[in-house]
Scaffold this motif. Structure first.
Motif, PDB file in Angstrom:
ATOM      1  N   THR A 171       0.827  -1.204   0.000  1.00 34.42           N
ATOM      2  CA  THR A 171       0.000   0.000   0.000  1.00 34.42           C
ATOM      3  C   THR A 171       0.863   1.256   0.000  1.00 34.42           C
ATOM      4  O   THR A 171       0.604   2.210  -0.741  1.00 34.42           O
ATOM      5  CB  THR A 171      -0.933   0.009   1.224  1.00 34.42           C
ATOM      6  N   PHE A 172       1.923   1.260   0.798  1.00 33.58           N
ATOM      7  CA  PHE A 172       2.818   2.418   0.819  1.00 33.58           C
ATOM      8  C   PHE A 172       3.539   2.574  -0.514  1.00 33.58           C
ATOM      9  O   PHE A 172       3.816   3.696  -0.954  1.00 33.58           O
ATOM     10  CB  PHE A 172       3.825   2.300   1.963  1.00 33.58           C
ATOM     11  N   LEU A 220       1.339   4.474  -2.730  1.00 33.56           N
ATOM     12  CA  LEU A 220       1.411   5.912  -2.458  1.00 33.56           C
ATOM     13  C   LEU A 220       2.654   6.510  -3.101  1.00 33.56           C
ATOM     14  O   LEU A 220       2.614   7.620  -3.627  1.00 33.56           O
ATOM     15  CB  LEU A 220       1.422   6.159  -0.945  1.00 33.56           C
ATOM     16  N   ASP A 221       3.757   5.766  -3.070  1.00 34.74           N
ATOM     17  CA  ASP A 221       4.976   6.241  -3.722  1.00 34.74           C
ATOM     18  C   ASP A 221       4.770   6.427  -5.220  1.00 34.74           C
ATOM     19  O   ASP A 221       5.343   7.320  -5.836  1.00 34.74           O
ATOM     20  CB  ASP A 221       6.121   5.248  -3.505  1.00 34.74           C
ATOM     21  N   ALA A 253      -0.680   7.111  -5.843  1.00 34.56           N
ATOM     22  CA  ALA A 253      -1.992   7.047  -5.195  1.00 34.56           C
ATOM     23  C   ALA A 253      -2.043   8.092  -4.083  1.00 34.56           C
ATOM     24  O   ALA A 253      -1.015   8.396  -3.458  1.00 34.56           O
ATOM     25  CB  ALA A 253      -2.241   5.656  -4.625  1.00 34.56           C
ATOM     26  N   VAL A 254      -3.225   8.647  -3.818  1.00 36.68           N
ATOM     27  CA  VAL A 254      -3.307   9.742  -2.850  1.00 36.68           C
ATOM     28  C   VAL A 254      -3.692   9.280  -1.457  1.00 36.68           C
ATOM     29  O   VAL A 254      -3.429   9.974  -0.468  1.00 36.68           O
ATOM     30  CB  VAL A 254      -4.281  10.842  -3.334  1.00 36.68           C
ATOM     31  N   ASP A 255      -4.320   8.101  -1.345  1.00 34.51           N
ATOM     32  CA  ASP A 255      -4.742   7.614  -0.031  1.00 34.51           C
ATOM     33  C   ASP A 255      -5.163   6.165  -0.172  1.00 34.51           C
ATOM     34  O   ASP A 255      -5.156   5.598  -1.274  1.00 34.51           O
ATOM     35  CB  ASP A 255      -5.895   8.465   0.514  1.00 34.51           C
ATOM     36  N   THR A 261       1.182  17.286  -5.533  1.00 37.90           N
ATOM     37  CA  THR A 261       1.838  16.023  -5.198  1.00 37.90           C
ATOM     38  C   THR A 261       2.823  15.582  -6.263  1.00 37.90           C
ATOM     39  O   THR A 261       3.495  14.564  -6.099  1.00 37.90           O
ATOM     40  CB  THR A 261       0.792  14.905  -5.011  1.00 37.90           C
ATOM     41  N   THR A 264      -4.725  13.236   4.589  1.00 36.12           N
ATOM     42  CA  THR A 264      -4.620  12.840   3.182  1.00 36.12           C
ATOM     43  C   THR A 264      -3.438  13.512   2.495  1.00 36.12           C
ATOM     44  O   THR A 264      -3.269  14.726   2.567  1.00 36.12           O
ATOM     45  CB  THR A 264      -5.910  13.208   2.428  1.00 36.12           C
ATOM     46  N   GLY A 265      -2.618  12.699   1.832  1.00 33.89           N
ATOM     47  CA  GLY A 265      -1.431  13.209   1.172  1.00 33.89           C
ATOM     48  C   GLY A 265      -0.243  13.336   2.100  1.00 33.89           C
ATOM     49  O   GLY A 265       0.847  13.741   1.677  1.00 33.89           O
ATOM     50  N   ASN A 276       3.983  10.732   2.505  1.00 38.01           N
ATOM     51  CA  ASN A 276       5.221  11.074   1.803  1.00 38.01           C
ATOM     52  C   ASN A 276       5.794  12.409   2.274  1.00 38.01           C
ATOM     53  O   ASN A 276       7.014  12.597   2.304  1.00 38.01           O
ATOM     54  CB  ASN A 276       4.995  11.099   0.294  1.00 38.01           C
TER      55      ASN A 276
END
Length: 369
Positions: free
Chosen positions: A97-98, A101-102, A105-107, A142, A189-190, A193
């Motif tokens: 999942t992380f 995000l890398d 993806a925003v959440d 982002t 959210t966001g 990172n």
């Protein structure tokens, strides 16, 4: 595109399970989110997103043909769209999942596990809130836009004229805070990172005691802490009840518990977990951690509020400010969602507004004055 305040959010649902797609569609449409298309794998998702230009995409991780990670990367490259990952509620899925995000993806939100029916209220509430939040994300923030200089904030306006520049960490390094100074960081959210960048920029010799409250479900904060530990010079762990934190240590508020600072003795903060009801619909709540720190911390104290929707952190930042601490808010241009920072600025409790890559330096600067 993104949904305006007066329009219906338009979503694309991506999952290889027909049952899960139907379930998500039903939950979203019950909350007036329009599901304009579905896709059964990552490759199909790319075509569907390009064709329909939705406000937000819900993306499964494990799928045939092309998995969710590769699909996220392709969509962000070809037709940037806010993507909300659907993750199994399991620790082994946290790292994947992380990585999503890398890749852009925003959440993320956890899928129902075990008995689906009993989890529906939670799943529906979290899914709808995260969908609305994700749809409001400013993707330009982002994706590495140019960064302005930090500014001083006033109670009557968002920001005043620039008071400093952030071209390097030399200024902060020349004059380090008193060892044992305390930094409290709140994000939603966001945030993951951005939190990583802020912590990675902390010089080890500053010897801060740092607490991070990132809105995140139970089961993910432990892996988040491990990830941060590998990417910064400080020792990072998920906080436990009765934990004591000294200079050079960072604790992450665990998902599903509030985190309170109960004392500051012999250079170490004592932490306590609380199972009280969610505040502002979240648990952990930034307000509770910041407010408790403002009451008991004896050493220099700074509060930082980063990207996120809602007003969690406003009261906490106000308490820190009233206690004589220094406060920094992430600026609009680099915030995925300029919600929490904006409300803190409007409340008149923010000393400095800074782009994400200047937040660390500004916090250090505040702790030395």
């Amino acid at each position: 595109m993104s949904a305006s305040a007066n329009s219906t959010t338009r979503a694309v649902v991506v999952d290889d399970s027909r049952f899960m797609r139907t379930l998500i569609r039903t939950l979203l449409e019950d909350a007036d989110v329009e599901v304009i298309a579905e896709a059964g794998d990552g490759r199909e998702a790319i075509d569907v997103v390009q064709e329909h230009d939705p406000d937000v995409v819900t993306m499964d991780i494990e799928m045939p043909e092309m998995n969710g990670l590769d699909a996220v990367e392709a969509i962000m490259d070809q037709c940037p769209t806010p993507i909300l990952m659907l993750s199994a509620h399991a620790e082994e899925d946290a790292d994947v999942t992380f990585e999503a995000l890398d890749r852009g993806a925003v959440d993320f939100v956890t899928k129902p596990g075990g008995e689906v029916t009993s989890e529906m209220p939670r799943v529906k509430r979290e899914l709808v809130e995260k969908i609305q939040s994700a749809a409001a994300v400013d993707l330009s923030a982002t994706r590495g836009k140019s960064r302005p200089s930090p500014t001083s904030a006033t109670s009557s306006s968002k920001s005043a004229s620039a008071t400093s520049t952030c071209s390097s960490s030399d200024t902060a390094a020349e004059q380090l805070p008193e060892e044992g100074s305390t930094l409290i960081i709140g994000a939603s959210t966001g945030g993951p990172n951005v939190v990583e960048r802020v912590l990675a920029a902390l010089p080890k010799e500053a010897g801060l005691r740092v607490i991070v409250v990132q809105h995140m479900p139970k089961g993910f904060t432990k892996r988040f802490a491990a990830r941060l530990d590998a990417r910064c010079e400080y020792e990072v762990e998920e906080a436990t009840d009765g934990d004591r934190i000294g200079p050079g240590q960072i604790r992450i508020a665990p998902g599903g518990s509030h985190l309170l600072v109960t004392s500051d003795r012999a250079g170490r903060l004592k932490l306590q977990l609380s199972d009280d009801d969610p505040l502002h619909g979240v648990k952990p709540a930034i307000d509770l951690t910041m407010s408790s720190a403002a009451e008991v911390v004896d050493a220099p104290l700074a509060g930082v509020i980063l990207t996120g929707m809602g007003r969690d952190g406003v009261e906490g930042m106000s308490r820190i400010s009233r206690a004589g601490g220094y406060t920094v808010a992430q600026d609009e241009e680099t915030s995925a969602i300029f919600g929490m920072p904006k409300r803190a600025i409007e409340a008149g409790c923010v000393d400095t507004v800074a782009p994400d890559d200047c937040v660390t330096e500004e916090a250090l600067r505040g702790l030395t004055t």
